[in-house]
Design a protein around this motif. Structure first.
Motif, PDB file in Angstrom:
ATOM      1  N   THR A  13     -55.901  13.805  22.194  1.00 30.09           N
ATOM      2  CA  THR A  13     -56.638  14.186  23.398  1.00 30.09           C
ATOM      3  C   THR A  13     -57.397  12.990  23.956  1.00 30.09           C
ATOM      4  O   THR A  13     -57.741  12.047  23.245  1.00 30.09           O
ATOM      5  N   ASN A  14     -57.664  13.061  25.241  1.00 30.74           N
ATOM      6  CA  ASN A  14     -58.295  11.974  25.979  1.00 30.74           C
ATOM      7  C   ASN A  14     -59.772  11.867  25.595  1.00 30.74           C
ATOM      8  O   ASN A  14     -60.525  12.827  25.750  1.00 30.74           O
ATOM      9  N   PRO A  15     -60.232  10.713  25.107  1.00 29.51           N
ATOM     10  CA  PRO A  15     -61.644  10.577  24.717  1.00 29.51           C
ATOM     11  C   PRO A  15     -62.609  10.675  25.892  1.00 29.51           C
ATOM     12  O   PRO A  15     -63.802  10.907  25.686  1.00 29.51           O
ATOM     13  N   ALA A  16     -62.103  10.524  27.110  1.00 30.94           N
ATOM     14  CA  ALA A  16     -62.966  10.660  28.283  1.00 30.94           C
ATOM     15  C   ALA A  16     -63.240  12.114  28.624  1.00 30.94           C
ATOM     16  O   ALA A  16     -64.196  12.419  29.339  1.00 30.94           O
ATOM     17  N   THR A  17     -62.413  13.035  28.106  1.00 37.66           N
ATOM     18  CA  THR A  17     -62.555  14.450  28.467  1.00 37.66           C
ATOM     19  C   THR A  17     -62.649  15.376  27.267  1.00 37.66           C
ATOM     20  O   THR A  17     -62.814  16.576  27.439  1.00 37.66           O
ATOM     21  N   VAL A  47     -50.843  12.056  25.556  1.00 35.95           N
ATOM     22  CA  VAL A  47     -52.279  12.325  25.667  1.00 35.95           C
ATOM     23  C   VAL A  47     -52.485  13.590  26.471  1.00 35.95           C
ATOM     24  O   VAL A  47     -51.997  13.710  27.606  1.00 35.95           O
ATOM     25  N   SER A  48     -53.195  14.552  25.905  1.00 34.91           N
ATOM     26  CA  SER A  48     -53.565  15.779  26.615  1.00 34.91           C
ATOM     27  C   SER A  48     -55.049  15.736  26.954  1.00 34.91           C
ATOM     28  O   SER A  48     -55.830  15.030  26.306  1.00 34.91           O
ATOM     29  N   GLU A  49     -55.437  16.514  27.943  1.00 35.97           N
ATOM     30  CA  GLU A  49     -56.829  16.487  28.385  1.00 35.97           C
ATOM     31  C   GLU A  49     -57.753  17.307  27.501  1.00 35.97           C
ATOM     32  O   GLU A  49     -58.954  17.066  27.467  1.00 35.97           O
ATOM     33  N   SER A  50     -57.224  18.276  26.779  1.00 34.73           N
ATOM     34  CA  SER A  50     -58.078  19.135  25.955  1.00 34.73           C
ATOM     35  C   SER A  50     -57.417  19.420  24.623  1.00 34.73           C
ATOM     36  O   SER A  50     -56.197  19.308  24.475  1.00 34.73           O
ATOM     37  N   TRP A  51     -58.234  19.812  23.660  1.00 38.65           N
ATOM     38  CA  TRP A  51     -57.705  20.215  22.353  1.00 38.65           C
ATOM     39  C   TRP A  51     -56.754  21.396  22.522  1.00 38.65           C
ATOM     40  O   TRP A  51     -55.698  21.443  21.893  1.00 38.65           O
ATOM     41  N   GLU A  52     -57.109  22.340  23.352  1.00 40.07           N
ATOM     42  CA  GLU A  52     -56.298  23.525  23.523  1.00 40.07           C
ATOM     43  C   GLU A  52     -54.883  23.165  23.971  1.00 40.07           C
ATOM     44  O   GLU A  52     -53.894  23.711  23.464  1.00 40.07           O
ATOM     45  N   ASP A  53     -54.763  22.244  24.927  1.00 40.37           N
ATOM     46  CA  ASP A  53     -53.442  21.815  25.380  1.00 40.37           C
ATOM     47  C   ASP A  53     -52.682  21.101  24.272  1.00 40.37           C
ATOM     48  O   ASP A  53     -51.492  21.353  24.049  1.00 40.37           O
ATOM     49  N   ALA A  54     -53.367  20.186  23.580  1.00 43.32           N
ATOM     50  CA  ALA A  54     -52.697  19.421  22.531  1.00 43.32           C
ATOM     51  C   ALA A  54     -52.204  20.338  21.418  1.00 43.32           C
ATOM     52  O   ALA A  54     -51.075  20.185  20.923  1.00 43.32           O
ATOM     53  N   ASP A 113     -69.181   3.960  26.420  1.00 43.37           N
ATOM     54  CA  ASP A 113     -68.550   3.917  27.740  1.00 43.37           C
ATOM     55  C   ASP A 113     -67.561   2.757  27.850  1.00 43.37           C
ATOM     56  O   ASP A 113     -66.480   2.899  28.435  1.00 43.37           O
ATOM     57  N   GLU A 114     -67.935   1.630  27.274  1.00 42.42           N
ATOM     58  CA  GLU A 114     -67.059   0.456  27.290  1.00 42.42           C
ATOM     59  C   GLU A 114     -65.751   0.754  26.550  1.00 42.42           C
ATOM     60  O   GLU A 114     -64.657   0.429  27.041  1.00 42.42           O
ATOM     61  N   TRP A 115     -65.858   1.377  25.371  1.00 44.16           N
ATOM     62  CA  TRP A 115     -64.658   1.678  24.589  1.00 44.16           C
ATOM     63  C   TRP A 115     -63.765   2.686  25.308  1.00 44.16           C
ATOM     64  O   TRP A 115     -62.539   2.575  25.271  1.00 44.16           O
ATOM     65  N   ILE A 116     -64.373   3.678  25.945  1.00 40.52           N
ATOM     66  CA  ILE A 116     -63.570   4.656  26.685  1.00 40.52           C
ATOM     67  C   ILE A 116     -62.837   3.979  27.841  1.00 40.52           C
ATOM     68  O   ILE A 116     -61.659   4.252  28.097  1.00 40.52           O
ATOM     69  N   GLU A 117     -63.525   3.090  28.547  1.00 36.38           N
ATOM     70  CA  GLU A 117     -62.878   2.362  29.643  1.00 36.38           C
ATOM     71  C   GLU A 117     -61.735   1.493  29.128  1.00 36.38           C
ATOM     72  O   GLU A 117     -60.652   1.436  29.732  1.00 36.38           O
ATOM     73  N   GLN A 118     -61.956   0.816  27.997  1.00 41.21           N
ATOM     74  CA  GLN A 118     -60.909  -0.023  27.425  1.00 41.21           C
ATOM     75  C   GLN A 118     -59.727   0.827  26.958  1.00 41.21           C
ATOM     76  O   GLN A 118     -58.563   0.448  27.135  1.00 41.21           O
ATOM     77  N   TRP A 119     -60.029   1.974  26.343  1.00 44.59           N
ATOM     78  CA  TRP A 119     -58.967   2.879  25.901  1.00 44.59           C
ATOM     79  C   TRP A 119     -58.145   3.338  27.108  1.00 44.59           C
ATOM     80  O   TRP A 119     -56.912   3.339  27.062  1.00 44.59           O
ATOM     81  N   THR A 120     -58.831   3.722  28.186  1.00 43.28           N
ATOM     82  CA  THR A 120     -58.129   4.203  29.376  1.00 43.28           C
ATOM     83  C   THR A 120     -57.220   3.127  29.950  1.00 43.28           C
ATOM     84  O   THR A 120     -56.066   3.398  30.321  1.00 43.28           O
TER      85      THR A 120
END
Length: 360
Positions: A182-186, A220-227, A348-355
């Motif tokens: 799942t996406n760490p931003a969401t 990558v899914s946006e939520s645990w439920e989707d994944a 925030d930096e790590w999430i941006e780098q991951w994205t």
């Protein structure tokens, strides 16, 4: 989630006030109610929490009856959305108590000043130990869970493929196009897993690891439920990927009818330990009721209710766990860790780098 966990990705950032339980116990929100009979503070206490908060009706009713309080709930979304909303509404708080701030966002909440110092006076030292120094006295540990990859064991047996055991395994050709996270931003599990890779590969190596995952067909899914329910083949919903990000407790909810086996397992060498906290909100309209509610969340009755309702380990180590958990839902012996101060500084930096690395 409906039967494994409800650690959802971030929902809409609009707070909706919803009653947790209508007319339970003696409290009805009227200050002239039956507080004298219950021995507590009359009125309403508002709990701000994530979408997955759950408690048995009878356990909540006992608290409301004894305290004279009625508990109402505001649920802005996942843990990240929850903290964002607390910060944005600092001068006009959404409620009296927060539950669901986890160790990936806790320092942000404390540093933003959205919490009033409070911890139960008789808090078990083993429970208090889940709150590092920068959180002690402000946030109270309530539950614990390991975020880690889950396997559809039947898929690997059917396809005669040896299941992976380590993070590094997932980048090998034989596991191409098999993993969903799942996406760490969401998603708070997504962020926890990102931190697991920081803990595993260090600040100089985690991005390269994710690039290798991406190149090996990561989804990558946006939520645990989707994944879990849409993409994971082990959920029995038609998913196509036999490796999915979830919790170490999830295999306890895919057991056979006789309880002797589970169709899924957790990769316990891929875990990040998540701790969820409760705290009194600064500017609470009912601070006395807020303190009583925090006390309730670490009481024996609520702690015993945690596994069956929220599928997390209670912070109290003396609580008896469901029989299947010892065999199918053990915590990791050595989960990956990242110091809370580093998380706060670099989140925030790590999430941006991951994205940038994974999504592009």
């Amino acid at each position: 989630m409906t039967n494994v966990s409800t650690r959802l990705g971030a929902g809409a950032a609009v707070a909706a006030l919803l009653p947790l339980l209508a007319a339970c116990g003696g409290g009805d929100g009227d200050p002239s109610g039956d507080a004298a009979d219950g021995g507590g503070t009359p009125g309403v206490v508002t709990l701000v929490t994530h979408d997955s908060f759950a408690v048995s009706d009878e356990v909540l009713a006992e608290f409301e009856a004894s305290s004279g309080l009625t508990v109402e709930q505001v649920a802005p979304g996942d843990a990240g959305t929850l903290v964002n909303q607390l910060v944005l509404t600092k001068d006009a708080p959404l409620g009296d108590v927060v539950f669901g701030v986890d160790n990936t966002y806790a320092t942000r909440a404390v540093d933003a000043g959205v919490l009033e110092p409070y911890q139960p006076a008789d808090l078990d030292p083993q429970v208090a130990a889940y709150a590092p120094d920068e959180l002690a006295g402000t946030l109270t540990p309530v539950d614990v869970g390991d975020v880690c990859l889950n396997l559809d064991d039947g898929w690997f047996a059917e396809h005669d493929v040896a299941p992976p055991t380590t993070l590094e395994d997932l980048t090998k050709p034989e596991y191409a196009d098999l993993t969903v996270v799942t996406n760490p931003a969401t998603s708070s599990p997504g962020l926890a897993f990102l931190l697991a890779t920081v803990g595993a590969f260090g600040t100089d190596g985690w991005e390269d690891y994710w690039a290798d995952l991406r190149d090996n067909g990561l989804k990558v899914s946006e939520s645990w439920e989707d994944a879990y329910y849409v993409d994971f083949s082990g959920a029995g919903e038609g998913g196509q990927r036999p490796i999915a990000l979830s919790y170490a407790t999830s295999p306890a909810f895919t057991v056979s009818e006789d309880g002797g086996s589970s169709t899924t397992s957790a990769m316990l060498d891929t875990c990040f330990r998540q701790v969820e906290y409760a705290g009194v909100l600064a500017g609470a309209e009912n601070p006395d009721g807020a303190q009583q509610l925090v006390d309730f969340l670490v009481s024996e009755a609520f702690q015993a209710d945690v596994p069956g309702q929220m599928y997390m380990y209670p912070a109290d180590p003396d609580v008896e766990l469901p029989a299947a958990w010892q065999e199918f839902a053990p915590l990791a012996d050595d989960p990956f860790q990242v110091p809370p101060a580093d998380v706060d500084t670099h989140r925030d930096e790590w999430i941006e780098q991951w994205t940038a690395t994974v999504i592009g």
